[in-house]
Enzyme design. Structure first.
Site, mmCIF file in Angstrom:
data_model
loop_
_atom_site.group_PDB
_atom_site.id
_atom_site.type_symbol
_atom_site.label_atom_id
_atom_site.label_comp_id
_atom_site.label_asym_id
_atom_site.label_seq_id
_atom_site.Cartn_x
_atom_site.Cartn_y
_atom_site.Cartn_z
ATOM 1 N N SER A 12 0.837 -1.191 0.000
ATOM 2 C CA SER A 12 0.000 0.000 0.000
ATOM 3 C C SER A 12 0.883 1.257 0.000
ATOM 4 O O SER A 12 1.715 1.439 -0.882
ATOM 5 C CB SER A 12 -0.956 -0.042 1.197
ATOM 6 O OG SER A 12 -1.932 0.971 1.095
ATOM 7 N N ASP A 69 -5.566 -3.719 -2.845
ATOM 8 C CA ASP A 69 -4.586 -3.309 -1.837
ATOM 9 C C ASP A 69 -3.863 -4.522 -1.253
ATOM 10 O O ASP A 69 -4.484 -5.475 -0.786
ATOM 11 C CB ASP A 69 -5.302 -2.540 -0.728
ATOM 12 C CG ASP A 69 -4.335 -1.799 0.181
ATOM 13 O OD1 ASP A 69 -3.154 -2.183 0.223
ATOM 14 O OD2 ASP A 69 -4.750 -0.837 0.843
#
EC number: 3.1.1.3
Length: 486
Positions: free
Chosen positions: A47, A166
């Site tokens: 991320s 993600d």
């Protein structure tokens, strides 16, 4: 801790807008322990940590990367709903920042060293991408690693024909279990480089391999991960990352010599803050690294941060003094703008929706095909589950209705083939193949299943008639005999 003849890795945790903490840590490592970055076998990130890892591996300007984080947070805070405002496009913003700061040959430096954590949409498994064929592919990998479903959009991006979201959903701190991995996290816990909160709470929360101590400060940090805090808070977080990086290097004896903090001309006496740093380092060596080093002065930290990041931090603390900003900050103007939100929000939403639709047109065929495949897969999964559940209840239902009897002896007179054929149903006698028999059998099963959910509410005709209680039958009325007709 990590001699030069051994191998080690560096891993950055995902943290949303708190990624400015990673910028401070990376700046400290690049400035005071460059061999730790240059000789690392792999540098991983998930991320927001993937963005810092990419900048660190490719040699991009960390100051510009930190300035971009602050600018994006300030842009998100201008809107009524923050990052959830329809006009705020997180994916487009990240892509533009990476295109601006990454060099042209970034994919060559990143291949084999950089590891980006991704979550595959099809099965939810974690995938670490380490090889990149172009700059666009490297940027797309970062976009996939930072794409939070619903928060960033509904249709996940694709990389090499595979949809990813993600990476923090499946593995927020890659390779944390290895002892030779230096873990970096903005949440206080058991990571190697993390804030040291003065809390007596020993409870720990582990979220996708990330250690988070259960205290109020971490709860505040979690609340600011997706909704950016004020620029002053981001500035403090960046300085905190720089401090924690220095603490880690001093505790493990990894400070590069000659120390940049102590490299002064012979004619110039050491500054008071440098003397404090020397005394603190000596005290740390004497105590064996058990006591926490007192944090250096803020001015001293700002002097050694990257110049671009230093300028961004200073600009974030200063408010513009132009006439338009002064008028917009007045209380009557702010109240008027808040009252106009129900009227301006639909208009802004319509404009942003139109712009996103036009930008989506090149990817419409591929996205429509993917949505069709996903819808078919979901329907097939539901049908299999329903069929399996009904199949488990059907034998027990039939066992309560069908009574099987075991014959103790064969019939005395053998039945002929014609007699056997008469016993079978007509649809089995007329079937030409085994496939026809199986098709008829499935049809009977469907009719039987439909009958299980039907309730017979038909009443017999005489069910609603009023009945007279049983008793002696009444005598028929006696009529006088009629005279014969004349």
């Amino acid at each position: 801790m990590f001699p030069k003849e051994t191998t080690w890795n560096i891993s950055f945790a995902g943290c949303g807008f708190l990624g400015v903490y990673h910028i401070g840590v990376a700046s400290c490592l690049r400035e005071h322990a460059p061999f730790l970055v240059a000789n690392a076998t792999h540098i991983y990130g998930a991320s927001a940590g993937a963005l810092t890892a990419t900048a660190l591996v490719t040699g991009a300007c960390l100051g510009e990367a930190g300035a971009n984080i602050i600018e994006v947070s300030k842009e998100a805070r201008k809107r009524f709903l923050g990052p959830l405002h329809p006009s705020f496009n997180m994916v487009k913003t990240i892509r533009g920042c990476l295109l601006k700061i990454l060099p042209a040959d970034c994919y060559e430096c990143a291949s084999g060293r950089l590891g980006i954590s991704l979550t595959r949409v099809s099965d939810g498994e974690n995938v670490i991408i380490t090889h990149f064929n172009s700059k666009e592919e490297l940027i797309q990998a970062n976009v996939c690693s930072t794409f939070i479903p619903v928060y960033c959009g509904l249709i996940p991006p694709s990389l090499q024909g595979v949809r990813y979201v993600d990476g923090g959903i499946s593995d927020n701190l890659p390779l944390y279990e290895l002892k030779n991995t230096i873990t970096v996290s903005p949440f206080s816990g058991e990571s190697d480089i993390c804030p040291q909160d003065s809390s007596t709470n020993i409870h720990e929360l582990r979220v996708t391999n990330t250690s988070i101590q259960f205290n109020l400060r971490n709860l505040y940090r979690l609340s600011k991960a997706l909704f950016p805090p004020e620029p002053l808070v981001l500035r403090e977080m960046c300085k905190q990352g720089y401090r924690d990086g220095l603490r880690f290097l001093r505790r493990n004896g990894l400070l590069n010599r000659p120390n940049p903090l102590l490299a002064l001309p012979p004619s110039q006496p050491p500054a008071p803050e440098d003397a404090d740093a020397q005394e603190g380092a000596v005290a740390m060596e004497r105590t064996g690294g058990k006591d926490h080093l007192p944090p250096p002065r803020e001015d001293h930290i700002l002097e050694h941060l990257p110049s671009r990041l230093n300028e961004a931090l200073l600009e974030a603390c200063m408010e513009p003094t132009d006439l338009l900003t002064t008028l917009s900050n007045m209380l009557p103007v702010r109240l008027a703008m808040a009252m106009m939100v129900p009227y301006t929000l639909p208009l802004e939403s319509a404009v942003s929706f139109t712009i996103r639709l036009l930008e989506w047109l090149p990817d419409v065929p591929e996205d429509i095909r993917w949505m069709k495949e996903q819808t078919g897969s979901i329907c097939q999964y539901l049908m299999i589950r329903a069929k399996r559940k009904l199949g488990n209840h059907l034998p027990s239902r039939l066992s309560g209705q069908v009574v099987l009897r075991r014959a103790r002896s064969l019939p005395s007179v053998p039945l002929s083939c014609a007699a056997y054929s008469e016993v079978l149903p007509s649809w089995m006698r007329n079937s030409l193949s085994l496939g026809d028999v199986l098709a008829k059998w499935e049809e009977c099963q469907r009719q039987l299943l439909l009958g299980l959910f039907c309730t017979n509410v038909a009443f017999p005709p005489d069910a609603l008639r009023m009945r007279v209680p049983a008793g002696p039958a009444p005598e028929p009325p006696q009529h006088p005999p009629s005279s014969p007709p004349c």
